[in-house]
Design a protein around this motif. Sequence first.
Motif, PDB file in Angstrom:
ATOM      1  N   LEU A 208       6.532  -3.004 -15.531  1.00 19.02           N
ATOM      2  CA  LEU A 208       7.874  -2.458 -15.716  1.00 19.02           C
ATOM      3  C   LEU A 208       8.765  -3.593 -16.184  1.00 19.02           C
ATOM      4  O   LEU A 208       8.794  -4.669 -15.570  1.00 19.02           O
ATOM      5  CB  LEU A 208       8.401  -1.902 -14.386  1.00 19.02           C
ATOM      6  CG  LEU A 208       9.880  -1.509 -14.361  1.00 19.02           C
ATOM      7  CD1 LEU A 208      10.147  -0.282 -15.223  1.00 19.02           C
ATOM      8  CD2 LEU A 208      10.349  -1.272 -12.917  1.00 19.02           C
ATOM      9  N   GLY A 209       9.463  -3.375 -17.295  1.00 20.96           N
ATOM     10  CA  GLY A 209      10.296  -4.435 -17.817  1.00 20.96           C
ATOM     11  C   GLY A 209      11.518  -3.886 -18.533  1.00 20.96           C
ATOM     12  O   GLY A 209      11.944  -2.753 -18.291  1.00 20.96           O
ATOM     13  N   HIS A 210      12.074  -4.713 -19.400  1.00 20.68           N
ATOM     14  CA  HIS A 210      13.234  -4.287 -20.196  1.00 20.68           C
ATOM     15  C   HIS A 210      13.089  -4.843 -21.606  1.00 20.68           C
ATOM     16  O   HIS A 210      12.449  -5.872 -21.825  1.00 20.68           O
ATOM     17  CB  HIS A 210      14.547  -4.766 -19.567  1.00 20.68           C
ATOM     18  CG  HIS A 210      14.651  -6.255 -19.457  1.00 20.68           C
ATOM     19  ND1 HIS A 210      14.109  -6.965 -18.413  1.00 20.68           N
ATOM     20  CD2 HIS A 210      15.219  -7.193 -20.285  1.00 20.68           C
ATOM     21  CE1 HIS A 210      14.340  -8.251 -18.581  1.00 20.68           C
ATOM     22  NE2 HIS A 210      15.004  -8.424 -19.714  1.00 20.68           N
ATOM     23  N   ILE A 211      13.671  -4.131 -22.555  1.00 21.47           N
ATOM     24  CA  ILE A 211      13.786  -4.601 -23.932  1.00 21.47           C
ATOM     25  C   ILE A 211      15.256  -4.467 -24.316  1.00 21.47           C
ATOM     26  O   ILE A 211      15.935  -3.530 -23.876  1.00 21.47           O
ATOM     27  CB  ILE A 211      12.873  -3.806 -24.889  1.00 21.47           C
ATOM     28  CG1 ILE A 211      12.950  -4.375 -26.327  1.00 21.47           C
ATOM     29  CG2 ILE A 211      13.174  -2.320 -24.869  1.00 21.47           C
ATOM     30  CD1 ILE A 211      11.898  -3.794 -27.263  1.00 21.47           C
ATOM     31  N   ALA A 212      15.764  -5.412 -25.103  1.00 21.04           N
ATOM     32  CA  ALA A 212      17.205  -5.468 -25.330  1.00 21.04           C
ATOM     33  C   ALA A 212      17.528  -5.925 -26.746  1.00 21.04           C
ATOM     34  O   ALA A 212      16.724  -6.568 -27.424  1.00 21.04           O
ATOM     35  CB  ALA A 212      17.850  -6.413 -24.306  1.00 21.04           C
ATOM     36  N   CYS A 213      18.752  -5.591 -27.147  1.00 19.72           N
ATOM     37  CA  CYS A 213      19.231  -5.988 -28.470  1.00 19.72           C
ATOM     38  C   CYS A 213      20.754  -6.021 -28.456  1.00 19.72           C
ATOM     39  O   CYS A 213      21.402  -5.491 -27.548  1.00 19.72           O
ATOM     40  CB  CYS A 213      18.735  -5.022 -29.543  1.00 19.72           C
ATOM     41  SG  CYS A 213      19.311  -3.311 -29.324  1.00 19.72           S
ATOM     42  N   PHE A 214      21.316  -6.652 -29.491  1.00 18.60           N
ATOM     43  CA  PHE A 214      22.749  -6.596 -29.762  1.00 18.60           C
ATOM     44  C   PHE A 214      23.006  -5.587 -30.875  1.00 18.60           C
ATOM     45  O   PHE A 214      22.160  -5.406 -31.757  1.00 18.60           O
ATOM     46  CB  PHE A 214      23.276  -7.961 -30.228  1.00 18.60           C
ATOM     47  CG  PHE A 214      23.359  -9.005 -29.156  1.00 18.60           C
ATOM     48  CD1 PHE A 214      24.303  -8.910 -28.146  1.00 18.60           C
ATOM     49  CD2 PHE A 214      22.510 -10.103 -29.165  1.00 18.60           C
ATOM     50  CE1 PHE A 214      24.394  -9.884 -27.161  1.00 18.60           C
ATOM     51  CE2 PHE A 214      22.586 -11.085 -28.194  1.00 18.60           C
ATOM     52  CZ  PHE A 214      23.531 -10.971 -27.181  1.00 18.60           C
ATOM     53  N   ASP A 215      24.187  -4.954 -30.856  1.00 15.06           N
ATOM     54  CA  ASP A 215      24.585  -4.172 -32.019  1.00 15.06           C
ATOM     55  C   ASP A 215      25.514  -5.024 -32.894  1.00 15.06           C
ATOM     56  O   ASP A 215      25.747  -6.208 -32.614  1.00 15.06           O
ATOM     57  CB  ASP A 215      25.219  -2.839 -31.621  1.00 15.06           C
ATOM     58  CG  ASP A 215      26.513  -3.008 -30.813  1.00 15.06           C
ATOM     59  OD1 ASP A 215      27.165  -4.066 -30.924  1.00 15.06           O
ATOM     60  OD2 ASP A 215      26.882  -2.067 -30.078  1.00 15.06           O
ATOM     61  N   GLU A 216      26.042  -4.430 -33.953  1.00 13.06           N
ATOM     62  CA  GLU A 216      26.843  -5.203 -34.909  1.00 13.06           C
ATOM     63  C   GLU A 216      28.147  -5.706 -34.304  1.00 13.06           C
ATOM     64  O   GLU A 216      28.737  -6.670 -34.798  1.00 13.06           O
ATOM     65  CB  GLU A 216      27.132  -4.343 -36.153  1.00 13.06           C
ATOM     66  CG  GLU A 216      25.888  -4.049 -36.984  1.00 13.06           C
ATOM     67  CD  GLU A 216      26.168  -3.166 -38.177  1.00 13.06           C
ATOM     68  OE1 GLU A 216      27.335  -2.729 -38.318  1.00 13.06           O
ATOM     69  OE2 GLU A 216      25.245  -2.913 -38.972  1.00 13.06           O
ATOM     70  N   GLU A 217      28.614  -5.044 -33.244  1.00 13.31           N
ATOM     71  CA  GLU A 217      29.852  -5.478 -32.592  1.00 13.31           C
ATOM     72  C   GLU A 217      29.605  -6.497 -31.487  1.00 13.31           C
ATOM     73  O   GLU A 217      30.545  -6.947 -30.828  1.00 13.31           O
ATOM     74  CB  GLU A 217      30.588  -4.268 -31.989  1.00 13.31           C
ATOM     75  CG  GLU A 217      31.290  -3.385 -33.012  1.00 13.31           C
ATOM     76  CD  GLU A 217      30.312  -2.507 -33.773  1.00 13.31           C
ATOM     77  OE1 GLU A 217      29.412  -1.936 -33.135  1.00 13.31           O
ATOM     78  OE2 GLU A 217      30.429  -2.432 -35.008  1.00 13.31           O
ATOM     79  N   GLY A 218      28.342  -6.837 -31.258  1.00 15.96           N
ATOM     80  CA  GLY A 218      28.023  -7.796 -30.213  1.00 15.96           C
ATOM     81  C   GLY A 218      27.825  -7.178 -28.844  1.00 15.96           C
ATOM     82  O   GLY A 218      27.714  -7.902 -27.839  1.00 15.96           O
ATOM     83  N   ASN A 219      27.785  -5.845 -28.753  1.00 12.79           N
ATOM     84  CA  ASN A 219      27.497  -5.177 -27.481  1.00 12.79           C
ATOM     85  C   ASN A 219      26.010  -5.272 -27.171  1.00 12.79           C
ATOM     86  O   ASN A 219      25.163  -5.219 -28.071  1.00 12.79           O
ATOM     87  CB  ASN A 219      27.925  -3.708 -27.537  1.00 12.79           C
ATOM     88  CG  ASN A 219      29.404  -3.548 -27.805  1.00 12.79           C
ATOM     89  OD1 ASN A 219      30.230  -4.188 -27.165  1.00 12.79           O
ATOM     90  ND2 ASN A 219      29.741  -2.707 -28.778  1.00 12.79           N
ATOM     91  N   ARG A 220      25.691  -5.376 -25.879  1.00 11.96           N
ATOM     92  CA  ARG A 220      24.299  -5.471 -25.452  1.00 11.96           C
ATOM     93  C   ARG A 220      23.756  -4.075 -25.137  1.00 11.96           C
ATOM     94  O   ARG A 220      24.464  -3.236 -24.577  1.00 11.96           O
ATOM     95  CB  ARG A 220      24.182  -6.346 -24.197  1.00 11.96           C
ATOM     96  CG  ARG A 220      24.615  -7.776 -24.416  1.00 11.96           C
ATOM     97  CD  ARG A 220      24.745  -8.514 -23.087  1.00 11.96           C
ATOM     98  NE  ARG A 220      25.390  -9.804 -23.267  1.00 11.96           N
ATOM     99  CZ  ARG A 220      24.749 -10.951 -23.389  1.00 11.96           C
ATOM    100  NH1 ARG A 220      23.426 -10.976 -23.340  1.00 11.96           N
ATOM    101  NH2 ARG A 220      25.397 -12.093 -23.558  1.00 11.96           N
TER     102      ARG A 220
ATOM    103  N   ARG B 233      31.802  -5.215 -18.032  1.00 12.16           N
ATOM    104  CA  ARG B 233      32.594  -5.488 -19.227  1.00 12.16           C
ATOM    105  C   ARG B 233      32.267  -4.412 -20.258  1.00 12.16           C
ATOM    106  O   ARG B 233      31.204  -3.792 -20.200  1.00 12.16           O
ATOM    107  CB  ARG B 233      32.250  -6.863 -19.823  1.00 12.16           C
ATOM    108  CG  ARG B 233      32.440  -8.056 -18.931  1.00 12.16           C
ATOM    109  CD  ARG B 233      32.310  -9.353 -19.748  1.00 12.16           C
ATOM    110  NE  ARG B 233      31.095  -9.415 -20.556  1.00 12.16           N
ATOM    111  CZ  ARG B 233      29.971 -10.036 -20.183  1.00 12.16           C
ATOM    112  NH1 ARG B 233      29.901 -10.629 -19.014  1.00 12.16           N
ATOM    113  NH2 ARG B 233      28.916 -10.049 -20.998  1.00 12.16           N
ATOM    114  N   PRO B 234      33.151  -4.207 -21.244  1.00 13.58           N
ATOM    115  CA  PRO B 234      32.872  -3.189 -22.257  1.00 13.58           C
ATOM    116  C   PRO B 234      31.555  -3.398 -23.008  1.00 13.58           C
ATOM    117  O   PRO B 234      30.894  -2.432 -23.376  1.00 13.58           O
ATOM    118  CB  PRO B 234      34.074  -3.300 -23.205  1.00 13.58           C
ATOM    119  CG  PRO B 234      35.177  -3.820 -22.349  1.00 13.58           C
ATOM    120  CD  PRO B 234      34.526  -4.765 -21.388  1.00 13.58           C
ATOM    121  N   ASP B 235      31.153  -4.666 -23.205  1.00 14.24           N
ATOM    122  CA  ASP B 235      29.925  -4.921 -23.966  1.00 14.24           C
ATOM    123  C   ASP B 235      28.656  -4.687 -23.143  1.00 14.24           C
ATOM    124  O   ASP B 235      27.540  -4.828 -23.655  1.00 14.24           O
ATOM    125  CB  ASP B 235      29.919  -6.347 -24.523  1.00 14.24           C
ATOM    126  CG  ASP B 235      29.855  -7.398 -23.428  1.00 14.24           C
ATOM    127  OD1 ASP B 235      30.683  -7.345 -22.494  1.00 14.24           O
ATOM    128  OD2 ASP B 235      28.977  -8.276 -23.493  1.00 14.24           O
TER     129      ASP B 235
END
Length: 315
Positions: A221-233, A268-270
């Motif tokens: 069990l894990g996580h995968i992550a990315c940023f969008d163009e606005e810098g949100n996670r 936070r919003p991001d």
Amino acid sequence: MQLKKTEVKTCAMLLEEFQYRPQPVHPEKLIFKGVGDRDVYNISAPFEEDGEQVIAGRVEPRDSERSEVYFFVNRHGEWVPREGAPIFQLQDPFFTKIGGELIFGGVQTFPHPVVEGALGWRTVFYRGKTIRELREFAKGPDGMKDLRLIELQDGSIGVITRPQGARGGRGKIGFTRISSLDDFTIDVIHEAPLLEGQFAEEEWGGANEPHLLENGLVGILGHIACFDEEGNRHYYPMVFALDPETGEYSDIELIAARSHFLAGAAKRPDLEDVVFSGGLIRKGDGTADLYAGISDAEAQKITIPDPFIKYETIK
């Protein structure tokens, strides 16, 4: 079914695939009391000690990352600090059992040795027969989170790593084996081979809780992550399976997204679209309960199809 990696899949590709599979149900917020107005998030799954269920949780003010880890027990539907249990200056707790001992850990922060005003971090491990007896026995390398251990079928120990930087980019998963906890060293961690082809170049991930499956495979069990163009996670809970004998591993699959959980606050919003896998309780009826930190501000659980059953059919 073979444990064979096919292609690198981005978060967007995994989300597209996931919408066509059975979806999570019954989201529920966990209510924590006894820590003032601080948030509790990035929890472990419950584990049993002295006949009662215990959850380790990250406790911190909304406007800070100055975190403590408490052990909580359920009293009349609310989770309260366990009387007499230690409190650790850590983030993101986890646990496992090795050789009959409780192995507990979390992320320790400290002033960054080079960048003024910034924090460094490392994963710290404790061991003991009970929560009260936990004593530190190992530290991971500076700059490494999501370092995990698991007792394998033959009694050896799997070590799951997550280097960043020159070797791991924003975060990749590695795996190696050791004979005993005495062999758990910084060099072993640094030298663990990487599981290549799991993450796109600008994305990252890590292991949160390994499970030993009936056939000796390791369900992660894990996580995968990315940023969008606005810098949100954007963080998504995921799973894959690993064969500790051959080093082969399966494709990553998502098991939930933030939209499946109840609406709530964010640190936070991001961080609104963040689900941080805490732990998984397999219930034996084809389903499992996923415990997770939500938006770095609260904790929830949700019921999902047991993601590891299909891997247990592999001979």
